[in-house]
Scaffold this motif. Sequence first.
Motif, mmCIF file in Angstrom:
data_model
loop_
_atom_site.group_PDB
_atom_site.id
_atom_site.type_symbol
_atom_site.label_atom_id
_atom_site.label_comp_id
_atom_site.label_asym_id
_atom_site.label_seq_id
_atom_site.Cartn_x
_atom_site.Cartn_y
_atom_site.Cartn_z
ATOM 1 N N LYS A 27 0.840 -1.204 0.000
ATOM 2 C CA LYS A 27 0.000 0.000 0.000
ATOM 3 C C LYS A 27 0.876 1.256 0.000
ATOM 4 C CE LYS A 27 -3.895 2.172 2.144
ATOM 5 N NZ LYS A 27 -5.141 1.982 1.504
ATOM 6 N N ARG A 28 1.935 1.228 0.811
ATOM 7 C CA ARG A 28 2.846 2.369 0.865
ATOM 8 C C ARG A 28 3.489 2.611 -0.499
ATOM 9 N NH1 ARG A 28 3.736 1.900 5.420
ATOM 10 N NH2 ARG A 28 5.100 0.095 5.580
ATOM 11 N N LEU A 29 3.864 1.544 -1.179
ATOM 12 C CA LEU A 29 4.439 1.683 -2.520
ATOM 13 C C LEU A 29 3.428 2.254 -3.512
ATOM 14 C CD1 LEU A 29 6.551 -1.568 -2.970
ATOM 15 C CD2 LEU A 29 7.387 0.775 -2.877
ATOM 16 N N SER A 30 2.176 1.810 -3.391
ATOM 17 C CA SER A 30 1.159 2.254 -4.348
ATOM 18 C C SER A 30 0.863 3.751 -4.252
ATOM 19 C CB SER A 30 -0.139 1.450 -4.178
ATOM 20 O OG SER A 30 -0.789 1.819 -2.981
ATOM 21 N N ILE A 31 1.145 4.346 -3.087
ATOM 22 C CA ILE A 31 0.908 5.787 -2.953
ATOM 23 C C ILE A 31 2.201 6.589 -3.090
ATOM 24 C CG2 ILE A 31 -1.191 5.538 -1.584
ATOM 25 C CD1 ILE A 31 0.453 6.129 0.914
ATOM 26 N N GLY A 32 3.255 5.898 -3.572
ATOM 27 C CA GLY A 32 4.494 6.608 -3.878
ATOM 28 C C GLY A 32 5.505 6.630 -2.753
ATOM 29 N N GLY A 33 5.282 5.871 -1.697
ATOM 30 C CA GLY A 33 6.227 5.839 -0.584
ATOM 31 C C GLY A 33 7.418 4.947 -0.886
ATOM 32 N N SER A 34 8.346 4.916 0.038
ATOM 33 C CA SER A 34 9.505 4.038 -0.116
ATOM 34 C C SER A 34 9.522 3.041 1.036
ATOM 35 C CB SER A 34 10.793 4.859 -0.138
ATOM 36 O OG SER A 34 10.923 5.591 1.059
ATOM 37 N N LEU A 35 10.279 1.988 0.856
ATOM 38 C CA LEU A 35 10.329 0.922 1.855
ATOM 39 C C LEU A 35 11.632 0.974 2.624
ATOM 40 C CD1 LEU A 35 8.981 -2.054 -0.297
ATOM 41 C CD2 LEU A 35 7.698 -0.475 1.158
ATOM 42 N N ASN A 36 11.551 0.554 3.891
ATOM 43 C CA ASN A 36 12.777 0.483 4.693
ATOM 44 C C ASN A 36 13.416 -0.900 4.529
ATOM 45 O OD1 ASN A 36 11.569 -1.364 6.559
ATOM 46 N ND2 ASN A 36 10.600 0.369 7.613
ATOM 47 N N THR A 37 14.553 -1.078 5.143
ATOM 48 C CA THR A 37 15.307 -2.325 4.995
ATOM 49 C C THR A 37 14.511 -3.537 5.473
ATOM 50 O OG1 THR A 37 17.332 -1.069 5.372
ATOM 51 C CG2 THR A 37 17.498 -3.462 5.534
ATOM 52 N N THR A 38 13.829 -3.403 6.600
ATOM 53 C CA THR A 38 13.041 -4.515 7.141
ATOM 54 C C THR A 38 11.955 -4.943 6.157
ATOM 55 O OG1 THR A 38 13.436 -3.724 9.387
ATOM 56 C CG2 THR A 38 11.611 -5.254 9.085
ATOM 57 N N GLU A 39 11.269 -3.970 5.576
ATOM 58 C CA GLU A 39 10.207 -4.289 4.615
ATOM 59 C C GLU A 39 10.774 -4.979 3.380
ATOM 60 O OE1 GLU A 39 6.817 -0.924 5.154
ATOM 61 O OE2 GLU A 39 8.788 -0.205 4.530
ATOM 62 N N LEU A 40 11.909 -4.512 2.910
ATOM 63 C CA LEU A 40 12.537 -5.139 1.753
ATOM 64 C C LEU A 40 12.942 -6.586 2.063
ATOM 65 C CD1 LEU A 40 14.719 -2.172 0.477
ATOM 66 C CD2 LEU A 40 12.699 -3.132 -0.634
ATOM 67 N N LEU A 41 13.446 -6.817 3.263
ATOM 68 C CA LEU A 41 13.811 -8.178 3.648
ATOM 69 C C LEU A 41 12.572 -9.071 3.761
ATOM 70 C CD1 LEU A 41 16.618 -7.554 6.285
ATOM 71 C CD2 LEU A 41 16.845 -8.710 4.083
ATOM 72 N N GLN A 42 11.483 -8.519 4.300
ATOM 73 C CA GLN A 42 10.244 -9.299 4.405
ATOM 74 C C GLN A 42 9.730 -9.684 3.025
ATOM 75 O OE1 GLN A 42 7.678 -6.866 6.836
ATOM 76 N NE2 GLN A 42 8.476 -7.722 8.732
ATOM 77 N N ILE A 43 9.803 -8.772 2.078
ATOM 78 C CA ILE A 43 9.384 -9.077 0.709
ATOM 79 C C ILE A 43 10.303 -10.126 0.106
ATOM 80 C CG2 ILE A 43 9.194 -8.114 -1.631
ATOM 81 C CD1 ILE A 43 8.206 -5.503 -0.255
ATOM 82 N N SER A 44 11.594 -10.005 0.377
ATOM 83 C CA SER A 44 12.560 -10.991 -0.123
ATOM 84 C C SER A 44 12.242 -12.380 0.425
ATOM 85 C CB SER A 44 13.972 -10.565 0.277
ATOM 86 O OG SER A 44 14.883 -11.578 0.000
ATOM 87 N N PHE A 45 11.972 -12.476 1.726
ATOM 88 C CA PHE A 45 11.635 -13.762 2.342
ATOM 89 C C PHE A 45 10.355 -14.338 1.741
ATOM 90 C CE2 PHE A 45 13.916 -12.173 6.356
ATOM 91 C CZ PHE A 45 15.112 -12.739 5.957
ATOM 92 N N LEU A 46 9.367 -13.474 1.536
ATOM 93 C CA LEU A 46 8.100 -13.922 0.959
ATOM 94 C C LEU A 46 8.310 -14.467 -0.458
ATOM 95 C CD1 LEU A 46 5.007 -14.191 1.127
ATOM 96 C CD2 LEU A 46 4.880 -11.897 0.172
ATOM 97 N N LEU A 47 9.110 -13.772 -1.239
ATOM 98 C CA LEU A 47 9.392 -14.237 -2.596
ATOM 99 C C LEU A 47 10.150 -15.570 -2.584
ATOM 100 C CD1 LEU A 47 10.319 -10.858 -4.302
ATOM 101 C CD2 LEU A 47 8.239 -12.209 -4.623
ATOM 102 N N GLU A 48 11.032 -15.736 -1.605
ATOM 103 C CA GLU A 48 11.757 -17.002 -1.491
ATOM 104 C C GLU A 48 10.802 -18.147 -1.163
ATOM 105 O OE1 GLU A 48 14.868 -19.442 -1.887
ATOM 106 O OE2 GLU A 48 14.955 -17.289 -2.230
ATOM 107 N N VAL A 49 9.847 -17.898 -0.271
ATOM 108 C CA VAL A 49 8.835 -18.913 0.057
ATOM 109 C C VAL A 49 7.994 -19.214 -1.176
ATOM 110 C CG1 VAL A 49 6.742 -19.355 1.391
ATOM 111 C CG2 VAL A 49 8.741 -18.382 2.518
ATOM 112 N N ALA A 50 7.613 -18.174 -1.916
ATOM 113 C CA ALA A 50 6.772 -18.353 -3.098
ATOM 114 C C ALA A 50 7.503 -19.118 -4.200
ATOM 115 C CB ALA A 50 6.309 -16.993 -3.626
ATOM 116 N N LYS A 51 8.798 -18.941 -4.265
ATOM 117 C CA LYS A 51 9.595 -19.630 -5.289
ATOM 118 C C LYS A 51 9.457 -21.129 -5.122
ATOM 119 C CE LYS A 51 14.030 -20.097 -4.998
ATOM 120 N NZ LYS A 51 15.455 -19.884 -4.909
#
Length: 100
Positions: free
Chosen positions: A76-100
């Motif tokens: 949601k933060r990305l969709s309104i033009g915000g940026s992500l912090n390191t923790t959020e980027l790592l959480q997305i990375s972990f989620l993508l690894e699980v999805a892989k």
Amino acid sequence: MNQKVLKTLEYYKILEQLANYAACNDTKKRIQNLMPITDITEINYLQETTKDALNRLYKSNTISFTGLHNINGSLKRLSIGGSLNTTELLQISFLLEVAK
């Protein structure tokens, strides 16, 4: 669906047991809100999907859902033009690894 039938089949007890295996709270909530499906086309489609998932599990021998995170807030933060912090980027990375 008839509530008396669900109670007789102890449907909600089954959902509660299933929810105990969930990796995150959002998944537990979704499980607790599940209702039986009566459309045969949808049932067949979902059974085929389940069969495919099980085949993948048996071929790889190891699947882990460790690192599964809810990233809805980050998206949601990305969709309104915000940026992500390191923790959020790592959480997305972990989620993508699980999805892989």
